[in-house]
Design a protein around this motif. Structure first.
Motif, PDB file in Angstrom:
ATOM      1  N   MET A  48      48.773  39.238  37.469  1.00 18.76           N
ATOM      2  CA  MET A  48      47.879  38.195  37.183  1.00 18.76           C
ATOM      3  C   MET A  48      46.775  38.065  38.382  1.00 18.76           C
ATOM      4  O   MET A  48      45.668  38.017  38.044  1.00 18.76           O
ATOM      5  N   GLU A  49      47.207  38.015  39.541  1.00 21.14           N
ATOM      6  CA  GLU A  49      46.396  38.090  40.540  1.00 21.14           C
ATOM      7  C   GLU A  49      45.441  39.170  40.713  1.00 21.14           C
ATOM      8  O   GLU A  49      44.292  38.924  41.200  1.00 21.14           O
ATOM      9  N   TYR A  51      44.344  41.153  38.362  1.00 18.83           N
ATOM     10  CA  TYR A  51      43.410  41.042  37.205  1.00 18.83           C
ATOM     11  C   TYR A  51      42.516  39.865  37.294  1.00 18.83           C
ATOM     12  O   TYR A  51      41.187  39.996  37.054  1.00 18.83           O
ATOM     13  N   GLN A  52      42.995  38.885  38.052  1.00 16.45           N
ATOM     14  CA  GLN A  52      41.863  37.741  38.357  1.00 16.45           C
ATOM     15  C   GLN A  52      41.208  38.306  39.299  1.00 16.45           C
ATOM     16  O   GLN A  52      39.884  38.107  39.335  1.00 16.45           O
ATOM     17  N   ASN A  53      41.346  38.919  40.498  1.00 17.28           N
ATOM     18  CA  ASN A  53      40.463  39.250  41.464  1.00 17.28           C
ATOM     19  C   ASN A  53      39.543  40.546  41.041  1.00 17.28           C
ATOM     20  O   ASN A  53      38.427  40.502  41.300  1.00 17.28           O
ATOM     21  N   GLY A  57      37.856  36.369  40.063  1.00 17.50           N
ATOM     22  CA  GLY A  57      38.453  34.935  40.069  1.00 17.50           C
ATOM     23  C   GLY A  57      38.856  34.364  38.812  1.00 17.50           C
ATOM     24  O   GLY A  57      38.809  35.010  37.759  1.00 17.50           O
ATOM     25  N   GLU A  58      39.587  33.209  38.534  1.00 22.31           N
ATOM     26  CA  GLU A  58      40.214  32.713  37.447  1.00 22.31           C
ATOM     27  C   GLU A  58      39.313  32.310  36.336  1.00 22.31           C
ATOM     28  O   GLU A  58      39.237  32.379  35.217  1.00 22.31           O
ATOM     29  N   HIS A  61      34.822  36.240  33.448  1.00 23.67           N
ATOM     30  CA  HIS A  61      34.950  36.658  32.233  1.00 23.67           C
ATOM     31  C   HIS A  61      34.318  37.714  31.818  1.00 23.67           C
ATOM     32  O   HIS A  61      33.223  37.936  32.353  1.00 23.67           O
ATOM     33  N   TRP A  95      41.296  40.578  27.259  1.00 22.84           N
ATOM     34  CA  TRP A  95      40.529  39.390  27.053  1.00 22.84           C
ATOM     35  C   TRP A  95      40.193  38.917  25.584  1.00 22.84           C
ATOM     36  O   TRP A  95      40.113  39.633  24.948  1.00 22.84           O
ATOM     37  N   GLN A 145      46.604  33.481  30.743  1.00 23.37           N
ATOM     38  CA  GLN A 145      45.789  32.643  31.631  1.00 23.37           C
ATOM     39  C   GLN A 145      44.777  32.085  30.913  1.00 23.37           C
ATOM     40  O   GLN A 145      43.776  32.728  30.489  1.00 23.37           O
ATOM     41  N   THR A 147      41.058  30.178  30.134  1.00 23.95           N
ATOM     42  CA  THR A 147      39.709  29.976  30.860  1.00 23.95           C
ATOM     43  C   THR A 147      38.774  28.944  29.908  1.00 23.95           C
ATOM     44  O   THR A 147      39.258  28.699  28.856  1.00 23.95           O
TER      45      THR A 147
END
Length: 424
Positions: A48-49, A51-53, A57-58, A61, A95, A145, A147
């Motif tokens: 998760m971290e 792919y967010q980075n 970030g969170e 998109h 996504w 996660q 968004t």
């Protein structure tokens, strides 16, 4: 008897060891399971971290113009560089927009779009933010996660971790089975050796009873004969004859005791050489009833009997007659005055069932399991008045056991007692 004792030792040993092994294997499995689940959670968190980075970030998109295409990274460094958390398992990210349409993906490997769509459909079918499923022979876990524009779904391959748990179960099963087989033979060997002292002690006790019974028979016969001679001489007065009658009565009781003890010992020794034959049990029971009529009349007891004719069993007719005599004699002895004794002989399925019921005080429930033990008496003072030593039922049980039958009792305190004998 010793074979049953050895088997009991064997069963207790195997059950105890099996419980210990099961507890040990369960503890190891639970610890391993918790470690594997913790490892899966950590790998999923790292993914998760990562792919967010990768997308800033969170809140980052993908660009909507790059729908269903590989998403660009925000920097050009490889994903396994030290800047991102290291993930040891295979993973990919999808996504989706707010309508659950796939708008982008990022993966550590290249797969067909059909695979990603299948994974997305399975994940969405859970209606939860996390879950597990199987796809193309592999096991996956996912986490969602959310968004403001949709959601990021990260999928992690956990096949290797699940295989660890599966292999652990197989290993425990194989190892446990092999150990139980080995322990069975080892336990059988030591169980056989452990009962040797018990068998030796029992054999010595049995030999002592046989020797003592033989040695007592001669002096008891002499005492009884001398008492008869003195009583028949006519040279003694009434007060002296009273004491001689006491001596004769006790000598006869001791003679019966030694004969019963000797009979039990001889029967234990001859179990393997006893010859059985087919005989008419109905006639044998009727014969015993005829011999007991005088005793029953003296005791002022009413006898009722129902004997089905022509019932035959295979065994020793004299020994079975002795069983009937013991049960009928006990019933008459312990029936209350003007009471009744009921004897029944019926065919039930493949067994011939003899039942002897007498009215009276009955037997308390705590005594029923032990009334067939040698020298066991529920009321010692009353049994002594009746002239018993507590060996009759022990002899009856030994005979019925020798005939592969079953004997037991049921009683209602204050009402009646019934003894049942099953023979095939």
């Amino acid at each position: 008897m010793f074979k049953k004792l050895r088997n009991r030792f064997l069963i207790v040993n195997l059950v105890t060891i099996s419980i210990i092994m099961l507890a040990a294997f369960t503890t190891i499995y639970v610890i391993t399971y918790r470690d594997v689940q913790q490892e899966i959670r950590m790998d999923l968190h790292r993914s998760m971290e990562k792919y967010q980075n990768s997308f800033g970030g969170e809140t980052g998109h993908p660009n909507s113009t790059k729908k269903n295409s590989e998403l660009p990274r925000t920097d050009k460094k490889p994903m396994d560089s030290g800047e991102f958390p290291q993930v040891r398992s295979i993973s990919f990210m999808l996504w989706i927009d707010q309508e659950a349409n796939l708008i982008g993906k990022d993966s550590m490997f290249t797969m067909e779009d059909e695979f990603y769509n299948s994974a997305l459909n399975k994940a969405l079918s859970f209606n939860k933010d996390t879950g597990k499923f199987t796809l193309d022979g592999s096991k996956w876990i996912f986490n969602v996660q959310h968004t403001k524009d949709g959601a990021m779904l990260v999928f992690l391959d956990i096949t290797s971790q699940q295989n660890i748990l599966t292999n652990l179960i197989y290993t425990f099963t194989i190892v446990g089975s092999v150990m139980l087989i080995i322990l069975y033979f080892v336990s059988q060997y030591f169980a056989g050796r452990s009962i040797i002292p018990v068998k030796e002690a029992f054999d010595k006790q049995k030999q002592f009873i046989a020797d003592a019974s033989h040695e007592l028979k001669t002096p008891l016969t002499i005492i009884n004969t001398n008492a008869d001679v003195l009583l028949s001489s006519g040279d003694i007065d009434h007060s002296q004859s009273k004491w001689l009658h006491y001596i004769k009565s006790e000598a006869e009781r001791m003679t019966r005791l030694t004969n019963d003890l000797l009979y039990l010992t001889e029967m234990d020794d001859s179990r393997t050489s006893m010859i059985f034959s087919e005989f008419n049990l109905s006639e044998a029971v009727e014969t015993i009833i005829l011999t007991m009529e005088a005793v029953i009349f003296e005791k002022n007891v009413t006898l009722h009997y129902d004997i089905e004719p022509h019932l035959t069993v295979k065994g020793n007719s004299e020994q079975i007659k002795q069983v009937v005599m013991i049960l009928l004699d006990n019933a008459v002895k312990y029936t209350n005055p003007k009471g009744s004794v009921t004897l029944s002989l019926k065919k039930q399925r493949s067994d011939v069932v003899l039942s002897v019921t007498n009215t009276g005080e009955g037997i308390a429930a705590e005594h029923l399991p032990r009334i067939f033990d040698r020298f066991y008496r529920t009321d010692a003072s009353r049994a002594r008045k009746q002239g018993g030593y507590g060996l009759g039922l022990a002899i009856a049980k030994s005979i019925i056991k020798q005939h592969k039958g079953n004997i037991y009792a049921k009683s209602v305190v204050g009402e009646s007692t019934t003894f049942y004998v099953h023979l095939s």
